[in-house]
Design a protein around this motif. Structure first.
Motif, PDB file in Angstrom:
ATOM      1  N   CYS A 163      22.830 -41.653 -25.325  1.00 56.58           N
ATOM      2  CA  CYS A 163      24.173 -42.195 -25.557  1.00 56.58           C
ATOM      3  C   CYS A 163      24.785 -41.124 -27.268  1.00 56.58           C
ATOM      4  O   CYS A 163      25.527 -40.951 -26.536  1.00 56.58           O
ATOM      5  CB  CYS A 163      24.452 -43.850 -26.057  1.00 56.58           C
ATOM      6  N   ARG A 192      30.217 -45.539 -26.878  1.00 53.97           N
ATOM      7  CA  ARG A 192      30.992 -46.516 -25.909  1.00 53.97           C
ATOM      8  C   ARG A 192      31.447 -45.896 -24.552  1.00 53.97           C
ATOM      9  O   ARG A 192      31.218 -46.405 -23.152  1.00 53.97           O
ATOM     10  CB  ARG A 192      32.207 -47.737 -26.680  1.00 53.97           C
ATOM     11  N   THR A 193      32.150 -44.736 -24.912  1.00 54.06           N
ATOM     12  CA  THR A 193      32.703 -43.700 -23.706  1.00 54.06           C
ATOM     13  C   THR A 193      31.379 -43.580 -22.560  1.00 54.06           C
ATOM     14  O   THR A 193      31.201 -43.737 -21.230  1.00 54.06           O
ATOM     15  CB  THR A 193      33.280 -42.809 -23.933  1.00 54.06           C
ATOM     16  N   TYR A 243      27.883 -60.354 -14.401  1.00 56.98           N
ATOM     17  CA  TYR A 243      27.747 -59.681 -15.690  1.00 56.98           C
ATOM     18  C   TYR A 243      28.605 -60.161 -16.941  1.00 56.98           C
ATOM     19  O   TYR A 243      28.852 -61.246 -16.517  1.00 56.98           O
ATOM     20  CB  TYR A 243      29.311 -58.962 -15.324  1.00 56.98           C
ATOM     21  N   ALA A 299      30.918 -55.336 -21.312  1.00 56.27           N
ATOM     22  CA  ALA A 299      30.389 -54.515 -21.469  1.00 56.27           C
ATOM     23  C   ALA A 299      29.258 -53.548 -22.426  1.00 56.27           C
ATOM     24  O   ALA A 299      28.173 -53.023 -22.098  1.00 56.27           O
ATOM     25  CB  ALA A 299      31.327 -52.865 -20.236  1.00 56.27           C
ATOM     26  N   THR A 305      22.604 -51.593 -25.942  1.00 51.99           N
ATOM     27  CA  THR A 305      21.581 -50.366 -24.707  1.00 51.99           C
ATOM     28  C   THR A 305      20.857 -50.622 -24.099  1.00 51.99           C
ATOM     29  O   THR A 305      20.096 -52.073 -24.389  1.00 51.99           O
ATOM     30  CB  THR A 305      21.875 -49.387 -25.290  1.00 51.99           C
ATOM     31  N   TYR A 309      26.961 -48.628 -17.978  1.00 54.80           N
ATOM     32  CA  TYR A 309      28.602 -49.530 -18.195  1.00 54.80           C
ATOM     33  C   TYR A 309      27.812 -50.854 -18.815  1.00 54.80           C
ATOM     34  O   TYR A 309      28.657 -51.914 -19.303  1.00 54.80           O
ATOM     35  CB  TYR A 309      28.188 -50.335 -16.828  1.00 54.80           C
ATOM     36  N   HIS A 310      26.689 -51.713 -17.999  1.00 51.50           N
ATOM     37  CA  HIS A 310      26.253 -53.115 -18.890  1.00 51.50           C
ATOM     38  C   HIS A 310      24.821 -53.624 -18.637  1.00 51.50           C
ATOM     39  O   HIS A 310      24.433 -53.010 -17.690  1.00 51.50           O
ATOM     40  CB  HIS A 310      27.324 -54.046 -18.258  1.00 51.50           C
ATOM     41  N   HIS A 339      28.380 -44.473 -22.481  1.00 43.59           N
ATOM     42  CA  HIS A 339      27.870 -46.390 -22.218  1.00 43.59           C
ATOM     43  C   HIS A 339      28.262 -46.443 -20.931  1.00 43.59           C
ATOM     44  O   HIS A 339      28.279 -46.597 -20.048  1.00 43.59           O
ATOM     45  CB  HIS A 339      27.671 -47.634 -23.076  1.00 43.59           C
ATOM     46  N   GLN A 340      30.250 -46.891 -21.127  1.00 45.93           N
ATOM     47  CA  GLN A 340      30.554 -46.899 -19.901  1.00 45.93           C
ATOM     48  C   GLN A 340      30.840 -46.137 -18.381  1.00 45.93           C
ATOM     49  O   GLN A 340      31.270 -46.453 -17.717  1.00 45.93           O
ATOM     50  CB  GLN A 340      31.793 -47.490 -19.794  1.00 45.93           C
ATOM     51  N   ASN A 341      30.513 -44.863 -19.051  1.00 50.95           N
ATOM     52  CA  ASN A 341      30.635 -44.226 -17.699  1.00 50.95           C
ATOM     53  C   ASN A 341      29.668 -43.483 -17.039  1.00 50.95           C
ATOM     54  O   ASN A 341      29.602 -42.423 -16.069  1.00 50.95           O
ATOM     55  CB  ASN A 341      30.901 -42.865 -18.220  1.00 50.95           C
ATOM     56  N   SER A 342      28.240 -44.773 -17.523  1.00 49.75           N
ATOM     57  CA  SER A 342      26.687 -44.415 -17.208  1.00 49.75           C
ATOM     58  C   SER A 342      26.257 -45.431 -16.873  1.00 49.75           C
ATOM     59  O   SER A 342      26.683 -46.019 -15.476  1.00 49.75           O
ATOM     60  CB  SER A 342      26.067 -43.538 -17.668  1.00 49.75           C
TER      61      SER A 342
END
Ligand code: PMP
Length: 438
Positions: free
Chosen positions: A121, A285-286, A78, A81, A112, A293-294, A288-291
């Motif tokens: 997003c 970012r919210t 990884y 994120a 992304t 992520y990275h 992205h981090q909840n779907s």
């Protein structure tokens, strides 16, 4: 027996309720799923979906090989994120140059999974239930379902064709917004406008005047701009790609969407990005981090190296961003000549690697079915791939349901193809024309 009956009744009752979320209603169809399958089954020459059939540049594939086996085993793990640090840093440096403003790689850039996820997003983060989003037609088809999935309402405004009177071929520049019509679409419900310049499918490169008009309306009505610029380097005839975020009052309300797939001819890598003010990107970012992520570390590392090279060679003849449009312009001219020669009148694109052509003179070969639900250009494109082996995409796929039927005389070709592929397309079209006239 009684017990098992009641069990099967309760199982059936459970299964009869709708399983899908309401937000998926009406957005299940996807042109690419259908036409990619048709092309895979029937095409000898595929000028349909937008991807190059020539190799990605060596400096990029070499960077990937180095990342893969160059000794830094952490590139298999990884990374950050919101974007691999070397990639967000070089993107910030690059866009500082392009936009003429300081950028913070950690807050003004996010990586992304392709531009597609960047768009997702944007809509999820910025569009609410009841918001209206203005979309300029024809448009890259995913904008409409993505707005709807976020609970918003798409409001469409068309580019209107003005056929030239002097007998020259039509250009994508001949498709223009009507300023009064555009202004009439803005209201207190408007949350955002989606701009795609250079535009897929027409290849239109919006002029400074046109962008100025959009910017003025955005500022006047306090509207955001989602600016899809994935074809930013693919501009021809000395035209300039102008970034709406660089116009007065626009930086604070614009998210720029980009794609390494389109930029470096490597669409399968699915590396994309957004650039914009932190006040907007923090919400992306919210999402992205909840779907997602990275995103894949190794592809980001290689793209970062590609950008480092391009930063060093910026504006020089060896730069890929200088060479690629030169090569593509030749391919465009070649396809324009072929299509014009057989009477499938092309609309000469100023940018992108797409070209829209008028099929009117070929319609007699493909009978229309009166009162069919299917737009004529879908029927034509399906017939063409099945009977001639040539794949293209119907233009009406890039229009809303309400306006589809006004644009059924055109198909879109992708010309980011090897010379041999374009020659094979030429052979098919020439033969077809001969059969028609003999
Ligand atoms: N925007 C436009 C206008 C496109 O044409 C495409 C790809 N066809 C995308 C976004 C998606 O790009 P990516 O492959 O990087 O997800």
């Amino acid at each position: 027996v009684k017990a098992s009956n009641s069990l099967s009744f309760s199982l059936q009752a459970k299964m009869s309720r709708p399983v899908q979320a309401r937000r998926l209603e009406g957005i299940d169809k996807n042109i690419w799923v259908d036409f990619v399958k048709l092309a895979a089954t029937y095409s000898k020459v595929n000028l349909g979906q937008g991807f190059p059939d020539f190799p990605a540049p060596e400096f990029l594939t070499e960077a990937l090989t180095r990342a893969l086996s160059g000794g830094n085993h952490m590139l298999h793990q990884y990374t950050r994120a919101f974007g691999h640090p070397p990639l967000v840093k070089v993107l910030a440096q690059f866009f500082e140059k392009l936009l003429g403003r300081d950028l913070d790689p950690m807050t003004n850039v996010m990586v992304t999974v392709g531009a597609y996820q960047a768009l997702f997003c944007c809509f999820q983060a910025l569009v609410d239930e009841g918001d209206e989003v203005i979309i300029i037609e024809p448009f890259f088809d995913c904008y409409e379902p993505m707005v709807k999935m976020a609970g918003g309402t798409p409001v469409f405004v068309p580019l209107r064709p003005n056929p030239p009177k002097d007998g020259r071929l039509m250009s994508s520049a001949d498709w223009q917004l009507d300023p009064a019509e555009l202004a009439s679409k803005f209201s207190e419900r408007t949350k955002a406008i989606v701009l795609n310049s250079p535009n897929n499918p027409l290849g239109k490169v919006f002029s400074r005047g046109e962008l100025g008009l959009i910017a003025e309306l955005c500022v006047k009505h306090d509207v955001l701009c989602i600016s899809d610029e994935v074809y930013e380097w693919l501009v021809y005839d000395g035209k300039q790609h102008i970034r709406i975020a660089s116009l007065q009052g626009m930086w604070d309300r614009t998210v720029i969407v980009g794609s390494a797939g389109k930029t470096f001819s490597a669409t399968g890598w699915k590396v994309g990005w957004v650039v914009g003010p932190d006040r907007l990107l923090q919400h992306l970012r919210t999402v992205h981090q909840n779907s997602v992520y990275h995103c894949a570390t190794i592809a980001q590392e290689a793209v970062a190296q590609g950008f480092q090279r391009e930063l060093m060679l910026y504006g020089k003849p060896e730069s890929y961003f200088v060479q690629l449009p030169k090569e593509l312009q030749q391919k465009r001219d070649w396809l324009v000549q072929t299509l014009d020669g057989v009477g499938m009148k092309p609309i000469v694109p100023e940018g992108t690697y797409f070209l829209v052509a008028d099929i009117s003179q070929f319609k007699s070969d493909v009978p229309d079915v009166p009162n069919s639900d299917e737009p004529y250009d879908y029927r034509f494109a399906k017939w063409m791939v099945k009977n001639k082996g040539l794949a293209a995409i119907p233009l009406s796929a890039f229009y809303s349901e309400a306006h589809k039927n006004n644009y059924t005389n055109f198909i879109r070709f992708c010309f980011a193809k090897e010379e041999a592929t374009l020659k094979a397309a030429n052979d098919i079209l020439q033969k077809w024309k001969q059969e028609k006239t003999s």
